[in-house]
Design a protein around this motif. Sequence first.
Motif, mmCIF file in Angstrom:
data_model
loop_
_atom_site.group_PDB
_atom_site.id
_atom_site.type_symbol
_atom_site.label_atom_id
_atom_site.label_comp_id
_atom_site.label_asym_id
_atom_site.label_seq_id
_atom_site.Cartn_x
_atom_site.Cartn_y
_atom_site.Cartn_z
ATOM 1 N N GLY A 45 14.047 -13.465 9.588
ATOM 2 C CA GLY A 45 14.877 -13.810 8.361
ATOM 3 C C GLY A 45 16.196 -14.294 9.080
ATOM 4 N N ASP A 46 17.095 -14.882 7.845
ATOM 5 C CA ASP A 46 18.564 -15.223 8.365
ATOM 6 C C ASP A 46 19.297 -14.827 7.378
ATOM 7 N N ALA A 47 20.587 -15.297 7.160
ATOM 8 C CA ALA A 47 21.319 -15.151 6.211
ATOM 9 C C ALA A 47 21.098 -15.645 4.994
ATOM 10 N N GLU A 48 20.458 -16.559 4.961
ATOM 11 C CA GLU A 48 20.004 -17.157 3.711
ATOM 12 C C GLU A 48 18.557 -16.938 3.185
ATOM 13 N N THR A 49 17.750 -16.707 4.075
ATOM 14 C CA THR A 49 16.052 -16.255 3.913
ATOM 15 C C THR A 49 15.805 -14.907 4.557
ATOM 16 N N ALA A 50 15.270 -14.089 3.504
ATOM 17 C CA ALA A 50 14.718 -12.890 3.594
ATOM 18 C C ALA A 50 13.537 -12.962 4.474
ATOM 19 N N PRO A 51 13.233 -11.854 5.379
ATOM 20 C CA PRO A 51 11.895 -11.782 6.024
ATOM 21 C C PRO A 51 10.765 -11.960 5.198
ATOM 22 N N ARG A 52 9.691 -12.585 5.436
ATOM 23 C CA ARG A 52 8.588 -12.387 4.788
ATOM 24 C C ARG A 52 7.593 -11.557 5.377
ATOM 25 N N ARG A 53 7.004 -10.556 4.705
ATOM 26 C CA ARG A 53 5.988 -9.505 5.239
ATOM 27 C C ARG A 53 4.819 -10.304 5.736
#
Length: 152
Positions: A45-53
């Motif tokens: 992930g990054d500041a704009e996108t959450a990690p995807r499980r």
Amino acid sequence: MKHSAPLRSLVLLLMAALVPTAAHAAPGGLLRTLLLGYWVCETKGDAETAPRRLLDDSFRIVPDSSYRTAKGVGGSYLLLGNDLMMTSGPFRSRKYILVGLGILHPINASGQRTSDRCVRQSSASALEAGNDRDADAREQGAHDADPDAAAQ
């Protein structure tokens, strides 16, 4: 008394063979085990996108250098130093590098570390598919309750 010299030599030889010596590490590093519990794999992930499980890649470490997938199928692993290899089961031949105590990075076919990661979690709820939606709903509810966010 003629036989005492050869007997003495044999005893000394046996005693020398029994003297403890320093243990040598196995090639690849010290034999270790992972922390027991749930390891949830996810995309970066990054500041704009959450990690995807990545629930199909997640697993639970159980005793005896073994693991279970989210579907309950088991296998075994070998951890030498920081190099992890799944040795049996559905993840057989998968390789990872251990970074710290609770983060694994998969290794691709060309031997390079990928940007995905598997993170040690404290509970099984992290492996439930609905958690991403629940987190999104909580985040949206917090956003709706924030008067400054509504003004934007």
